[in-house]
Design a protein around this motif. Structure first.
Motif, PDB file in Angstrom:
ATOM      1  N   ASP A 202       0.839  -1.208   0.000  1.00  0.00           N
ATOM      2  CA  ASP A 202       0.000   0.000   0.000  1.00  0.00           C
ATOM      3  C   ASP A 202       0.873   1.257   0.000  1.00  0.00           C
ATOM      4  OD1 ASP A 202      -2.262  -1.540   0.006  1.00  0.00           O
ATOM      5  OD2 ASP A 202      -2.578  -1.416   2.190  1.00  0.00           O
ATOM      6  N   ALA A 203       1.961   1.240   0.804  1.00  0.00           N
ATOM      7  CA  ALA A 203       2.862   2.393   0.832  1.00  0.00           C
ATOM      8  C   ALA A 203       3.539   2.582  -0.516  1.00  0.00           C
ATOM      9  CB  ALA A 203       3.908   2.200   1.935  1.00  0.00           C
ATOM     10  N   ALA A 204       3.896   1.488  -1.166  1.00  0.00           N
ATOM     11  CA  ALA A 204       4.530   1.576  -2.480  1.00  0.00           C
ATOM     12  C   ALA A 204       3.564   2.180  -3.500  1.00  0.00           C
ATOM     13  CB  ALA A 204       4.985   0.189  -2.930  1.00  0.00           C
ATOM     14  N   ARG A 205       2.304   1.785  -3.429  1.00  0.00           N
ATOM     15  CA  ARG A 205       1.316   2.332  -4.384  1.00  0.00           C
ATOM     16  C   ARG A 205       1.097   3.825  -4.153  1.00  0.00           C
ATOM     17  NH1 ARG A 205      -1.309  -2.604  -3.113  1.00  0.00           N
ATOM     18  NH2 ARG A 205      -1.212  -4.095  -4.862  1.00  0.00           N
ATOM     19  N   VAL A 206       1.063   4.224  -2.881  1.00  0.00           N
ATOM     20  CA  VAL A 206       0.876   5.652  -2.580  1.00  0.00           C
ATOM     21  C   VAL A 206       2.017   6.474  -3.177  1.00  0.00           C
ATOM     22  CG1 VAL A 206       0.885   7.354  -0.713  1.00  0.00           C
ATOM     23  CG2 VAL A 206      -0.503   5.281  -0.508  1.00  0.00           C
ATOM     24  N   SER A 207       3.263   5.994  -2.984  1.00  0.00           N
ATOM     25  CA  SER A 207       4.416   6.711  -3.534  1.00  0.00           C
ATOM     26  C   SER A 207       4.394   6.701  -5.058  1.00  0.00           C
ATOM     27  CB  SER A 207       5.720   6.088  -3.015  1.00  0.00           C
ATOM     28  OG  SER A 207       5.823   6.231  -1.619  1.00  0.00           O
ATOM     29  N   ALA A 208       4.031   5.564  -5.653  1.00  0.00           N
ATOM     30  CA  ALA A 208       3.961   5.475  -7.115  1.00  0.00           C
ATOM     31  C   ALA A 208       2.879   6.399  -7.665  1.00  0.00           C
ATOM     32  CB  ALA A 208       3.710   4.035  -7.536  1.00  0.00           C
ATOM     33  N   ASP A 209       1.734   6.466  -6.982  1.00  0.00           N
ATOM     34  CA  ASP A 209       0.645   7.348  -7.438  1.00  0.00           C
ATOM     35  C   ASP A 209       1.060   8.811  -7.344  1.00  0.00           C
ATOM     36  OD1 ASP A 209      -0.885   5.134  -7.924  1.00  0.00           O
ATOM     37  OD2 ASP A 209      -2.048   5.275  -6.063  1.00  0.00           O
ATOM     38  N   ALA A 210       1.818   9.151  -6.286  1.00  0.00           N
ATOM     39  CA  ALA A 210       2.275  10.535  -6.149  1.00  0.00           C
ATOM     40  C   ALA A 210       3.218  10.901  -7.289  1.00  0.00           C
ATOM     41  CB  ALA A 210       2.974  10.729  -4.803  1.00  0.00           C
ATOM     42  N   ALA A 211       4.121   9.970  -7.645  1.00  0.00           N
ATOM     43  CA  ALA A 211       5.028  10.209  -8.770  1.00  0.00           C
ATOM     44  C   ALA A 211       4.249  10.338 -10.072  1.00  0.00           C
ATOM     45  CB  ALA A 211       6.049   9.075  -8.860  1.00  0.00           C
ATOM     46  N   ALA A 212       3.267   9.479 -10.249  1.00  0.00           N
ATOM     47  CA  ALA A 212       2.468   9.524 -11.481  1.00  0.00           C
ATOM     48  C   ALA A 212       1.711  10.848 -11.600  1.00  0.00           C
ATOM     49  CB  ALA A 212       1.495   8.356 -11.504  1.00  0.00           C
ATOM     50  N   ALA A 213       1.185  11.349 -10.470  1.00  0.00           N
ATOM     51  CA  ALA A 213       0.434  12.601 -10.496  1.00  0.00           C
ATOM     52  C   ALA A 213       1.329  13.763 -10.926  1.00  0.00           C
ATOM     53  CB  ALA A 213      -0.161  12.880  -9.122  1.00  0.00           C
ATOM     54  N   ARG A 214       2.565  13.775 -10.432  1.00  0.00           N
ATOM     55  CA  ARG A 214       3.480  14.847 -10.833  1.00  0.00           C
ATOM     56  C   ARG A 214       3.832  14.751 -12.309  1.00  0.00           C
ATOM     57  NH1 ARG A 214       7.912  15.730  -5.950  1.00  0.00           N
ATOM     58  NH2 ARG A 214       6.400  16.365  -4.346  1.00  0.00           N
ATOM     59  N   LEU A 215       4.020  13.497 -12.783  1.00  0.00           N
ATOM     60  CA  LEU A 215       4.348  13.330 -14.193  1.00  0.00           C
ATOM     61  C   LEU A 215       3.179  13.744 -15.088  1.00  0.00           C
ATOM     62  CD1 LEU A 215       6.278   9.913 -14.114  1.00  0.00           C
ATOM     63  CD2 LEU A 215       7.236  12.195 -14.515  1.00  0.00           C
ATOM     64  N   GLU A 216       1.960  13.387 -14.700  1.00  0.00           N
ATOM     65  CA  GLU A 216       0.784  13.721 -15.510  1.00  0.00           C
ATOM     66  C   GLU A 216       0.532  15.221 -15.538  1.00  0.00           C
ATOM     67  OE1 GLU A 216      -2.335  11.445 -13.823  1.00  0.00           O
ATOM     68  OE2 GLU A 216      -1.556   9.512 -14.536  1.00  0.00           O
ATOM     69  N   ALA A 217       0.872  15.892 -14.421  1.00  0.00           N
ATOM     70  CA  ALA A 217       0.663  17.337 -14.351  1.00  0.00           C
ATOM     71  C   ALA A 217       1.804  18.111 -14.984  1.00  0.00           C
ATOM     72  CB  ALA A 217       0.499  17.765 -12.894  1.00  0.00           C
ATOM     73  N   ALA A 218       2.796  17.387 -15.483  1.00  0.00           N
ATOM     74  CA  ALA A 218       3.980  18.021 -16.076  1.00  0.00           C
ATOM     75  C   ALA A 218       4.607  18.994 -15.095  1.00  0.00           C
ATOM     76  CB  ALA A 218       3.614  18.719 -17.380  1.00  0.00           C
ATOM     77  N   SER A 219       4.587  18.598 -13.819  1.00  0.00           N
ATOM     78  CA  SER A 219       5.133  19.445 -12.771  1.00  0.00           C
ATOM     79  C   SER A 219       6.655  19.468 -12.861  1.00  0.00           C
ATOM     80  CB  SER A 219       4.701  18.921 -11.397  1.00  0.00           C
ATOM     81  OG  SER A 219       5.389  19.592 -10.361  1.00  0.00           O
ATOM     82  N   SER A 220       7.222  20.579 -12.407  1.00  0.00           N
ATOM     83  CA  SER A 220       8.687  20.679 -12.386  1.00  0.00           C
ATOM     84  C   SER A 220       9.276  20.003 -11.162  1.00  0.00           C
ATOM     85  CB  SER A 220       9.107  22.157 -12.409  1.00  0.00           C
ATOM     86  OG  SER A 220       8.594  22.836 -11.263  1.00  0.00           O
ATOM     87  N   GLU A 221       8.411  19.582 -10.246  1.00  0.00           N
ATOM     88  CA  GLU A 221       8.905  18.923  -9.032  1.00  0.00           C
ATOM     89  C   GLU A 221       9.479  17.544  -9.390  1.00  0.00           C
ATOM     90  OE1 GLU A 221       6.569  19.455  -5.307  1.00  0.00           O
ATOM     91  OE2 GLU A 221       4.985  19.956  -6.750  1.00  0.00           O
ATOM     92  N   PRO A 222      10.596  17.163  -8.752  1.00  0.00           N
ATOM     93  CA  PRO A 222      11.199  15.858  -9.055  1.00  0.00           C
ATOM     94  C   PRO A 222      10.370  14.708  -8.500  1.00  0.00           C
ATOM     95  CG  PRO A 222      12.363  16.904  -7.241  1.00  0.00           C
ATOM     96  CD  PRO A 222      11.390  17.932  -7.774  1.00  0.00           C
ATOM     97  N   VAL A 223      10.491  13.560  -9.134  1.00  0.00           N
ATOM     98  CA  VAL A 223       9.746  12.377  -8.696  1.00  0.00           C
ATOM     99  C   VAL A 223      10.681  11.268  -8.211  1.00  0.00           C
ATOM    100  CG1 VAL A 223       7.848  12.854 -10.265  1.00  0.00           C
ATOM    101  CG2 VAL A 223       9.741  11.408 -11.026  1.00  0.00           C
ATOM    102  N   GLY A 224      11.987  11.533  -8.211  1.00  0.00           N
ATOM    103  CA  GLY A 224      12.951  10.493  -7.825  1.00  0.00           C
ATOM    104  C   GLY A 224      12.734   9.972  -6.422  1.00  0.00           C
ATOM    105  N   GLU A 225      12.427  10.870  -5.474  1.00  0.00           N
ATOM    106  CA  GLU A 225      12.241  10.427  -4.086  1.00  0.00           C
ATOM    107  C   GLU A 225      11.027   9.523  -3.964  1.00  0.00           C
ATOM    108  OE1 GLU A 225      12.167  13.665  -1.384  1.00  0.00           O
ATOM    109  OE2 GLU A 225      14.228  14.309  -1.810  1.00  0.00           O
TER     110      GLU A 225
END
Length: 421
Positions: A202-225
């Motif tokens: 569940d924790a892995a999915r939450v982190s993966a979803d957060a990364a996906a949201a930034r990528l979909e929004a074309a945010s400048s925030e990094p997703v590496g963490e």
């Protein structure tokens, strides 16, 4: 030699001595010049190395200053604190190195030892600053690589999450099946692994979803963490589910070893019962019976139908019981062996004692008037001890008594022969 040339040999000797001294001095000067040349060459090379290290470090500090500004814009200040601290430390070291170089370049004369020491310090400070900043730059290069490949990494991460999630049901089924044969204590190391694996997934999915949201929004925030956090949680879940499979194998191997140990214990108990039933000493039989009963009770409890096993603990309990049996059985076997050996030796001891008593008795009878009371007393005691040995039921005691009779008869014979001399 003419008396007028008496001084010639002395001149020759003095000349040779002077030539030798001159040769030694010349060689010494030559070695000194060579050594000084080596020292100067080493000092020159050290100065060149220090200057090169200083220039390289200064360039790298300038590059790192630009790199830090770029990193802050890309990853944020929180992710670049360590980089900023490293840059500050390297700047201070570079400043110290330049101060030393200024001391080398000023008009104040410096000793050779001081110049060597300061150049060595410059090299050390510059190299430490360079290595620290190089490491930080390498880390941020790797982070940028993660950012560039983030979409592909996220897709692969989600596929792996699905595969590991599919294993959760299998882990639940395995624990349920193991619970039918093994105790709660045996399953304790892995019994909570499924729930912990679910939490990690569940924790892995939450982190993966957060990364996906930034990528979909074309945010400048990094997703590496976020990707790293998801990878770590996925790794934990995988380890937890792997531990269930490993634990199942260990339990089955432990149970198989337990069954072999129980079969071996049955054979040992049978041998112990045979020794108990045939032992001639009642106290040894009683001791054997006590440990046989205890070991048999443990064996029976471990073989009880429907019992849930804890193979590791069960093996310890069985080994403890069998070790107690082994100690008493070994002692009883030694005592029985002592009886058997004594019985074997007793016949020969009785025969030897009888023979010696007969010989001594005949000698005393043939010399009645000359053999004194000492020999006669020992002969009488030998005959008495022989009679006791014959009547004794304990073969060990009978053997000792027969040997005592033999000794007395031998002493009586020696005394009787001494009396007749």
């Amino acid at each position: 030699m003419n008396g007028d040339l008496w001084w010639v040999p002395s001149v020759i000797v003095i000349g040779l001595v002077v030539a030798g001294v001159w040769a030694l001095v010349t060689a010494s000067r030559r070695r000194t010049r060579a050594r000084l040349g080596q020292v100067r060459a080493a000092a020159t090379e050290l100065e060149r190395t220090a200057a090169s290290s200083l220039v390289r470090a200064d360039d790298l500090v300038q590059d790192a200053t630009d790199e830090l500004s770029f990193a802050i814009a890309q990853f944020g200040e929180s992710s670049t604190r360590e980089f900023a601290a490293a840059l500050g430390t390297s700047r201070r070291q570079l400043s110290d190195a330049f101060a030393l170089q200024q001391k080398l370049d000023d008009a104040v004369p410096d000793s050779a030892a001081e110049r060597t020491r300061w150049n060595q310090q410059i090299v050390q400070l510059a190299d430490e600053a360079t290595n620290r900043l190089t490491s930080q730059a390498r880390d941020f290069t790797a982070k940028r690589g993660v950012e560039r490949n983030a979409p592909q990494q996220l897709d692969e991460l989600r596929r792996r999450l699905d595969r590991v999630s599919d294993r959760v049901a299998g882990g639940t089924s395995t624990l349920t099946r193991l619970g039918l044969s093994y105790s709660a204590a045996a399953l304790a190391p892995i019994s909570g692994n499924v729930d912990r694996a679910r939490t990690a997934l569940d924790a892995a999915r939450v982190s993966a979803d957060a990364a996906a949201a930034r990528l979909e929004a074309a945010s400048s925030e990094p997703v590496g963490e976020q990707l790293q956090a998801a990878e770590h949680a996925l790794f934990q879940a995988t380890q937890l589910l792997d531990a269930i499979e490993t634990g199942e194998d260990q339990l089955h191997r432990g149970f198989a070893n337990l069954q072999k140990a129980l079969e071996s214990a049955g054979s040992e108990l049978a041998e112990a019962r045979a020794l108990r039933d045939g032992h001639e000493e009642s106290d040894a039989s009683a001791s054997l019976n006590q440990v046989i009963t205890a070991a048999a009770s443990v064996q029976a409890s471990l073989r009880e139908a429907g019992r849930r096993s804890d193979p590791a603990a069960d093996l310890v309990a069985l080994e403890t019981a069998m070790n107690g049996l082994d100690g008493i059985r070994s002692e009883a076997r030694n005592r029985q062996l002592r009886l058997d050996n004594a019985r074997t030796a007793l016949a020969g001891a009785l025969l030897t004692a009888r023979s010696q008593i007969t010989v001594t008795h005949d000698f005393v009878a043939a010399n009645r008037g000359r053999v004194q009371a000492g020999a006669r007393t020992r002969l009488a005691e030998a005959e008495r001890q022989l009679a006791i040995a014959v009547a004794e039921t304990d073969p060990v005691t009978a053997l000792d008594t027969a040997r005592r009779a033999m000794t007395l008869a031998t002493d009586a014979d020696a005394l009787a022969r001494y009396d007749t001399h």
